[in-house]
Design an enzyme around this catalytic site. Structure first.
Site, mmCIF file in Angstrom:
data_model
loop_
_atom_site.group_PDB
_atom_site.id
_atom_site.type_symbol
_atom_site.label_atom_id
_atom_site.label_comp_id
_atom_site.label_asym_id
_atom_site.label_seq_id
_atom_site.Cartn_x
_atom_site.Cartn_y
_atom_site.Cartn_z
ATOM 1 N N LYS A 248 -51.439 52.657 -21.275
ATOM 2 C CA LYS A 248 -50.377 53.172 -20.401
ATOM 3 C C LYS A 248 -49.452 53.985 -21.302
ATOM 4 O O LYS A 248 -48.748 53.425 -22.145
ATOM 5 C CB LYS A 248 -49.616 52.026 -19.720
ATOM 6 C CG LYS A 248 -48.459 52.535 -18.881
ATOM 7 C CD LYS A 248 -47.617 51.423 -18.290
ATOM 8 C CE LYS A 248 -46.318 52.002 -17.747
ATOM 9 N NZ LYS A 248 -45.413 50.971 -17.214
ATOM 10 N N ALA B 179 -42.971 52.125 -11.431
ATOM 11 C CA ALA B 179 -41.533 52.159 -11.690
ATOM 12 C C ALA B 179 -40.708 52.448 -10.441
ATOM 13 O O ALA B 179 -41.025 53.351 -9.667
ATOM 14 C CB ALA B 179 -41.168 53.182 -12.760
ATOM 15 N N GLY B 180 -39.654 51.650 -10.284
ATOM 16 C CA GLY B 180 -38.655 51.911 -9.264
ATOM 17 C C GLY B 180 -38.810 51.137 -7.976
ATOM 18 O O GLY B 180 -37.940 51.191 -7.109
ATOM 19 N N THR C 206 -40.208 44.407 -12.918
ATOM 20 C CA THR C 206 -38.873 43.846 -12.721
ATOM 21 C C THR C 206 -38.685 43.246 -11.324
ATOM 22 O O THR C 206 -38.074 42.176 -11.187
ATOM 23 C CB THR C 206 -37.813 44.954 -12.954
ATOM 24 O OG1 THR C 206 -38.100 45.621 -14.180
ATOM 25 C CG2 THR C 206 -36.421 44.359 -13.029
ATOM 26 N N GLY D 39 -36.963 49.893 -13.276
ATOM 27 C CA GLY D 39 -36.067 48.749 -13.097
ATOM 28 C C GLY D 39 -34.937 48.971 -12.121
ATOM 29 O O GLY D 39 -34.080 48.092 -11.949
#
Lengths: 257, 65
Positions: free
Chosen positions: A96, A184-185, A207, A157
């Site tokens: 990644k 992400a997000g 997260t 996050g």
């Protein structure tokens, strides 16, 4: 079935391993998510320490495939070296690829990302680039040899969910045959369902699960939402309409006056 | 001989990377190493000669997103 670089995976969810309240909860969350892929990082070991060994043994016992990351790298050189070290340690050519360009937003440096992706694919790596939702960058990454893309939908996050549906739709539409993982997000299961309904192939979470009140229950919730969004996309969804359309047949309606 | 190991100056006796890992108690098959910004594969450590001022990075698996 999700296929990434020729590997078939039953789950459309990939899971990060950071920030869980305990190793035991991490392991339960992996199981509850149904994931077949977990991300890990490389960090400095302390002399005489064995924390890396304990964590590595734990992850290996889960049986999931490992996707090492280059988190924290800010240059092509750092990212390439980290990827090479990860391949030596984890015995996988999956990486990644993260090259961070901004400290506040953790936005990828897409110029360095494309360059690093080219170096690594030339060296035999199977690159999973963490990128923005920019269409032209996606095109360059594919040109650099990436067969999978991992666009963000909001900053890492942030739990804001998809901020630019137009860009995500555009990406999906332009590259229908490239597996794309929204990375992400994401903050809520409904965010996962939304991007999967758009036709994305998978999501990568960390997260939103790890920092939930009950990470194991949240991993399960995300798994269900992800599969629901995927099934809905395959089933073909009704387009929104501006006017009401009765669902009950009109023919045969009684006339009482 | 003085080396920079994971950012810290260390005075060591070892002349090869595998011996350095043993001397500093970095032991196990869960380590990745680099010397002066270049990968040193685990199989290359016994022949990896060190010199004064070299920068050694010793990394290990950690949680990641």
């Amino acid at each position: 079935m999700l296929t990434l670089y020729g590997i078939e995976l039953a789950s459309h969810l990939l899971l990060g391993t950071a920030q869980y309240p305990s190793p035991a909860i991490l392991m339960e969350a992996i199981k509850a998510s149904g994931t077949g892929v977990a991300t890990v990082s490389l960090r400095r070991e302390t002399a005489g320490g064995s924390s890396g060994d304990r964590f590595w043994s734990l992850i290996r016992s889960s049986g999931v495939r490992i996707l090492p990351n280059t988190a924290g790298c800010h240059t092509v050189k750092e990212a390439v070296l980290t990827a090479q070290m990860a391949r030596d340690l984890f015995a996988t050519d999956w990486i990644k690829l993260e090259v961070i360009g901004n400290h506040d937003t953790l936005q990828p440096d897409v110029f360095a990302l494309v360059e690093a992706a080219r170096v690594l694919t030339d060296d035999g790596f199977k690159v999973f680039p963490y990128t923005t939702d920019d269409l032209v960058v996606a095109e360059r990454l594919i040109g650099a040899g990436c067969e999978v893309l991992m666009p963000w939908c909001a900053p890492i996050g942030s739990a804001q969910g998809p901020l630019n549906l137009h860009a995500l739709r555009s990406l999906r539409g332009h590259f229908p045959d490239i597996p794309m993982i929204v990375d992400a997000g994401l903050g809520r299961p409904s965010h996962a369902a939304t991007v999967m309904e758009l036709g994305f192939d998978a999501i990568l979470l960390n997260t939103a699960v790890a920092k939930a009140g009950d990470p194991v229950a949240m991993a399960h919730a995300f798994a269900k939402a992800t599969e629901a969004g995927h099934a809905a996309h395959r089933a073909g969804m009704l387009e929104p309409r501006d006017v009401a359309v009765p669902s009950t047949p009109v023919i045969g309606t009684a006339v009482f006056s | 001989m003085k080396l920079i190991v994971n950012g810290e100056t260390r005075d060591v006796a070892a002349h090869f990377l595998d011996a350095l890992l043993t001397e500093l108690q970095f032991e196990g098959d869960w380590l990745a190493t680099a010397l002066n910004g270049e990968l040193v594969r685990s199989t290359e450590r016994p022949e990896c000669l060190l010199k004064e001022g070299d920068r050694v990075e010793i990394l290990t698996p950690r949680q990641g997103g």
